[in-house]
Design a protein around this motif. Structure first.
Motif, PDB file in Angstrom:
ATOM      1  N   ASP A   1       0.829  -1.213   0.000  1.00 10.28           N
ATOM      2  CA  ASP A   1       0.000   0.000   0.000  1.00 10.28           C
ATOM      3  C   ASP A   1       0.859   1.258   0.000  1.00 10.28           C
ATOM      4  O   ASP A   1       0.348   2.362  -0.114  1.00 10.28           O
TER       5      ASP A   1
ATOM      6  N   GLU B   1      -3.214   6.672  -5.840  1.00  9.20           N
ATOM      7  CA  GLU B   1      -2.505   5.415  -5.620  1.00  9.20           C
ATOM      8  C   GLU B   1      -1.333   5.283  -6.597  1.00  9.20           C
ATOM      9  O   GLU B   1      -1.356   5.847  -7.687  1.00  9.20           O
TER      10      GLU B   1
ATOM     11  N   SER C   1      -3.928  -2.730  -6.533  1.00  7.31           N
ATOM     12  CA  SER C   1      -5.343  -2.554  -6.181  1.00  7.31           C
ATOM     13  C   SER C   1      -6.231  -3.563  -6.913  1.00  7.31           C
ATOM     14  O   SER C   1      -7.192  -4.075  -6.344  1.00  7.31           O
TER      15      SER C   1
END
Length: 1066
Positions: A504, A514, A564
């Motif tokens: 992450d 992201e 993701s």
């Protein structure tokens, strides 16, 4: 062996202002010569003046050493000591008289316990806390081997031939005890400490005789004179018969020279001989109250560091003044960029370059810059601005291709500009045109970073991209060793568990968005297992490639994925890997095919990226790049020792070249229990701009914290991919040599598959023509790289330095920390081609030449018994001695070859702040800590004499933290820090401090945390109880003391250095 670059004989015009932030007087191009500050003449006549020893000079209380004395007592006690100073003129800021320490003690040198025979590292993990680099398992004594002999070798080019071998004996002359003949009364008297100063616990007794140290503090060019012989009235050296046994006091000195003694000084091993690899000489019996040069009378690193903090941490350092040396790396300061790059990005060895190569050769001062292109700036400084010139790209000189910068001079009303580097005139493109004001400066100067700042970035156009196409976002591939050792040590389980959360935190430009870095996974032992983690799969698929001789990637789609999209499949895989290999019996591993696999995957995806390899053992399985165990202690100290630092096979060099071409950077995490040949395994990481991390005898419970912190930082840190760096210079000098972790296929381009915020590139410059004092010398470093979101950028750093025609000006504006950083990298690289002894001798010789040149050309005449050091280089001897005693150049019998190879590559990419604390560790007396304020206690010098039995000290090396606890530490102190009332109850195996609810515990834990955040590697904390087995390792870092295997103490080395200088001068 070619020597480091050298510099010559300058007189620097004072720093010149070339651009303040005011519209009216600002000016483009090199600064005008008019703004030169006044400075006193180079050599002022020396006038003895009274020095007020009790004046306002800062003094730093050191725990050990005699209590402060009054002026009257100093006068009585030091009848023979001359202290004089010519007061500095106001025009010469910063050259005041350094404080003279009035306390003189003569102590018996600490006697070291006898060394154990060099034990080989145990094959199973030892139980106690372990030092994972350079430090042996605790049962073996840690120390350094011999320091260099006094005969200089002119291994560094440009140096004069070595002097004739008339030196008496090849040994470090310890300071000779000097005694007056019996008929002559001793000029010294012991004085009791003044009332009100009780003797400090553990302080050495103050003996009757004191050595004399003359400190003649003179103005600017004449800063530090440490006389290493006793003074007599009139300054003549004493004469008289040699001392008879049993005489009191000091023997007379021969011709005023220390060092020309008949026999070895008491208490030091007689011969200063090479005993590489053999057991260290037994410690000499401690003599009764031996007389020696007083450590408080020689230049103190702590004093210099504290003075710099006091003088320079208050106001911001503005870079608009050319040739201005920045504050030291140990000082916290804010930078205001006004046209030269911040010292966070670029530090130079000399800010006044010699005008001619002859002058450079004469002085032997290296001309170099340590550049950290992507350095992380402090929170209160803005990162470099990004400039977008649209389709046409950055404005450049037509001839030399230098990028637009504040030194370019606009002419013809702004329609053209003249290049400051090559003087070529170039048309200004219509879209970039702007009118000039009455000073000849563009009116939009302060709206454009490239015209007013030293550091900035340009957005690069497609012409700057590989094959003229916009790059893909980079990828990270994790390659995990799943052999028996890796599984048994707990490494595999820890890595898989950590990656679940770490994914992450992949690097990104904007924390809100992201990361678009894609990831892939491979496990391996003798064969490789690739994993398909495509988001559409219910669970991951494994594909095995057993033909390691002809490596290929068995799948394209599903290997590199977005975190993701494939999170569920990735987490399922990371849960399964430890289970799948839990019962493995496979002990052999491959290594080169692992890198090949990652490289092929990046080629197939047509992107740059980084491989994270977690590896445990020597790759002995049948495969390309197979290695054999070549650890041979018998070669240490011989001419063949250099082969141990060269790669064993050429395969890895060729593989590294392929990796660089693809932009494939390799980071290697090693978990060895025995020899793994770091010198060969590190070839690819070092050549690709990657890093090597090493956790010897890895044990999950004690080493997990350090490994995981290193891994988190390594994955998250900002970096560039597929980078090329070029350094351009103005006419007269050119970049000739480069040091660091990179690859070069030609003589000008530094190629880095990856470049992160911790990496430095050190560049050496040489003259190819004369320089002029008016224009100075200009340096521009341009780095083309792909950011982590796939954007092609150019980062530019500009630096202007002064040029000088007088040697005194060169010596007035050098930076010792940067010089030591350069010398270390030069020496560590030289080890690949020269015997270690030759490398050490060359370092000593070059330093002696630098100081002898100053003495001969810049200092006013004085007795030969005085050692005279330039103010800004007075710490050169102490720091050089630390480098000479380092594990790499001077190993203890139990320092492993892997540790030396590891440290060698680690230091080669260090910046100046890291190399400073690595060679001269920071030692804080925590028992003096004030919990009411945020300030740290003033550090003490790295010597056992400075430790108090009742104290608590924190020692920081940049790789380790040691908490030393004195046997007599107060109960309240122990209760506050460890939560136990007695010394015996402290657990020596603890690696973290207990969390206690008191101000002392909170502040101490805060200090440990802040030290860790300042360094690129996580420092494991080791608690060292006085007299405990770990204390040998701790003492290894008390670098002012001599060590168990022949490394000289600071005092002895200073005497040795003085002898070398006098030999050169005679």
């Amino acid at each position: 062996m070619r020597g480091p670059p050298t510099s010559g004989t300058p007189s620097a015009p004072a720093p010149q202002v070339y651009g303040h932030y005011k519209q009216s007087d600002a000016q483009n191009g090199p600064p005008p010569g008019a703004a030169a500050l006044q400075r006193p003449p180079v050599s002022q006549t020396y006038t003895p003046a009274a020095v007020n020893l009790s004046g306002t000079q800062a003094t730093y209380s050191q725990q050990f050493g005699a209590p402060p004395t009054s002026v009257q007592q100093v006068t009585n006690q030091m009848a023979g000591m001359q202290v004089g100073a010519a007061l500095p003129t106001t025009a010469a800021p910063g050259y005041g008289v350094p404080p003279v320490s009035a306390a003189y003690t003569s102590t018996v040198p600490p006697s070291f316990p006898p060394a154990f025979p060099g034990a080989l590292p145990p094959s199973r993990p030892p139980t106690g806390p372990q030092l994972s680099y350079g430090a042996p398992p605790p049962q073996a004594q840690s120390g350094f081997p011999n320091a260099p002999p006094s005969q200089p070798s002119s291994g560094f080019p440009g140096g004069p031939a070595p002097p004739p071998a008339s030196a008496p004996s090849q040994q470090y002359p310890g300071p000779v005890p000097h005694q007056p003949p019996v008929s002559q009364p001793s000029p010294f008297h012991a004085a009791p400490p003044p009332a009100g100063f009780p003797p400090q616990p553990g302080a050495p007794p103050s003996p009757a005789g004191m050595p004399v140290t003359q400190l003649h503090h003179q103005s600017m060019s004449q800063a530090n004179h440490v006389s290493l012989g006793p003074a007599q009235p009139g300054g003549m050296p004493p004469t008289g018969p040699p001392p008879q046994p049993g005489m009191q006091g000091y023997p007379p000195q021969q011709n005023g020279a220390f060092g020309q003694m008949r026999g070895p000084p008491q208490g030091y091993p007689a011969a200063y001989q090479q005993n590489y690899g053999g057991p260290p000489p037994p410690p000499a019996p401690a003599p009764a109250a031996q007389k020696r040069l007083d450590p408080d009378a020689i230049p103190s690193p702590i004093q210099v560091i504290e003075d710099d903090k006091a003088n320079k941490s208050g106001e911001p350092f503005t870079t608009g003044v050319r040739g201005q040396a920045p504050p030291l790396v140990t000082t916290n300061f804010q930078v205001r960029d006004q046209g030269n790059a911040s010292p966070h990005f670029v530090r130079c060895t000399a800010y006044n370059m010699p005008c001619t190569s002859d002058m450079a050769k004469q002085s032997q001062v290296p001309l170099a810059a340590v550049i950290k292109p992507l350095a992380t700036l402090p929170a209160d400084e803005a990162p470099p601005y990004l400039v977008d010139h649209g389709e046409s790209g950055p404005i450049r000189c037509n001839r030399c291709k230098a990028y637009m910068c504040p030194y370019m001079q606009f002419i013809e009303g702004g329609r053209r500009f003249q290049c400051a580097f090559c003087s070529c005139v170039t048309e200004v493109p219509p879209h970039y045109f702007q009118h000039l004001d009455h000073t000849g400066k563009r009116v939009d100067c302060y709206e454009r970073p490239e015209l007013s700042l030293g550091s900035y970035e340009f957005l690069a156009t497609v012409d700057y991209c590989k094959n003229n196409k916009v790059p893909q976002p980079p990828a990270f591939i994790f390659l995990i060793d799943v052999s028996y050792n890796a599984v048994k040590s707990g490494m595999v389980g820890i890595v898989c568990q950590e990656l679940k959360t770490l994914l992450d935190y992949l690097p990104r430009e904007n924390p809100e968005v992201e990361s678009n870095v894609r990831v892939g996974f491979v496990t391996y032992n003798k064969v490789l297992h690739f994993y398909n983690v495509k988001s559409t799969l219910a669970q991951p698929q494994m594909m095995v490639v057993s033909d390691v001789a002809d490596m290929f990637v068995p799948l394209l789609d599903g290997f590199l994925v977005s975190v993701s999209e494939s999170r569920v499949v990735i987490e399922s895989l990371l849960d399964k890997i430890p289970e799948m290999f839990a019962d493995t019996r496979e002990t052999e591993t491959v290594f080169a095919p692992v890198i090949q696999a990652g490289l092929d995957a990046l080629k197939a995806a047509d992107c740059a990226g980084k491989l994270f390899i977690f590896h445990t053992s020597l790759p002995i399985a049948e495969a390309p790049g197979k290695l054999k165990n070549r650890e041979d202690k018998k070669l240490v100290g011989t001419d063949k020792e250099k082969s141990l630092f060269q790669p064993q096979v050429s395969f890895y060099g060729n593989l590294a070249k392929e990796c660089v071409a693809q932009g494939c950077c390799v980071d290697l995490f090693l978990f060895p229990n025995q020899y793994v040949d770091v010198a060969t395994l590190a070839v690819v990481p070092v050549s690709t701009g990657g890093s090597v991390y090493k956790y010897r005898y890895f044990q999950a419970q004690t080493d997990q914290e350090r490994f995981l912190n290193d891994l988190r930082r390594d994955v998250q840190k900002q970096m560039g991919f597929d980078a090329v760096m070029r350094v351009r210079t103005s006419t007269g000098i050119r970049a000739t040599d480069f040091f660091g972790s990179f690859y070069m296929s030609n003589t000008t381009d530094v190629e880095l598959a990856g470049l992160d915020c911790d990496k430095t590139v050190t560049v050496e410059f040489r003259h190819d023509d004369k320089l002029s004092e008016e224009t100075g010398a200009l340096i521009q470093c341009a780095v083309l790289y792909t950011s982590c979101n796939g954007q092609r950028r150019l980062r530019i750093h500009n630096m202007a330095v002064n040029c000088c025609a007088q040697l005194a000006d060169l010596y007035r504006n050098c930076e010792t920390d940067t010089i030591i950083n350069f010398f270390t990298k030069y020496a560590y690289r030289s080890m690949l081609s020269s015997p270690t002894k030759t490398v050490r001798d060359s370092l000593v010789n070059q330093c002696a030449q630098i100081l002898a040149c100053y003495r001969k050309n810049c200092a006013s005449p004085s007795s030969a018994g005085q050692l005279i050091l330039p103010e800004c280089m007075k710490l050169l001897p102490v720091y050089l001695n630390c480098v000479l005693k380092s594990d790499v150049l001077h190993p203890a019998a139990d320092t492993s070859l892997d540790d030396r190879a590891y440290l060698r590559q680690l230091v080669s990419a260090m910046d100046v702040a890291e190399s400073h604390v690595f060679f001269y560790p920071r030692l804080l007396p925590l028992h003096k800590m004030d919990v009411e304020t945020d300030t740290l206690p003033v550090a003490v010098r790295d010597s056992e004499e400075r430790l108090s039995k009742g104290g608590l000290y924190l020692l920081e090396t940049g790789l380790h933290l040691f908490l030393w606890v004195g046997a007599n530490a107060q109960q309240e102190l122990l209760q506050n820090v460890f939560g136990v009332p007695a010394f015996g109850q402290i657990d020596p195996n603890m690696t973290s401090l207990p969390v206690l609810d008191n101000p002392y515990s909170k502040k101490l834990r805060g200090i440990v945390e802040s030290f860790r955040t300042q360094r690129p590697r996580y420092m494991k904390l080791l608690v060292v109880k006085q007299e405990d087995k770990l204390e040998l390792i701790f003492k290894h870092f008390l670098v002012e003391d001599k060590n168990g295997c022949g490394g000289a103490s600071y005092v002895d080395f200073l005497c040795h250095m003085h002898k070398e200088i006098r030999q050169l001068l005679s």
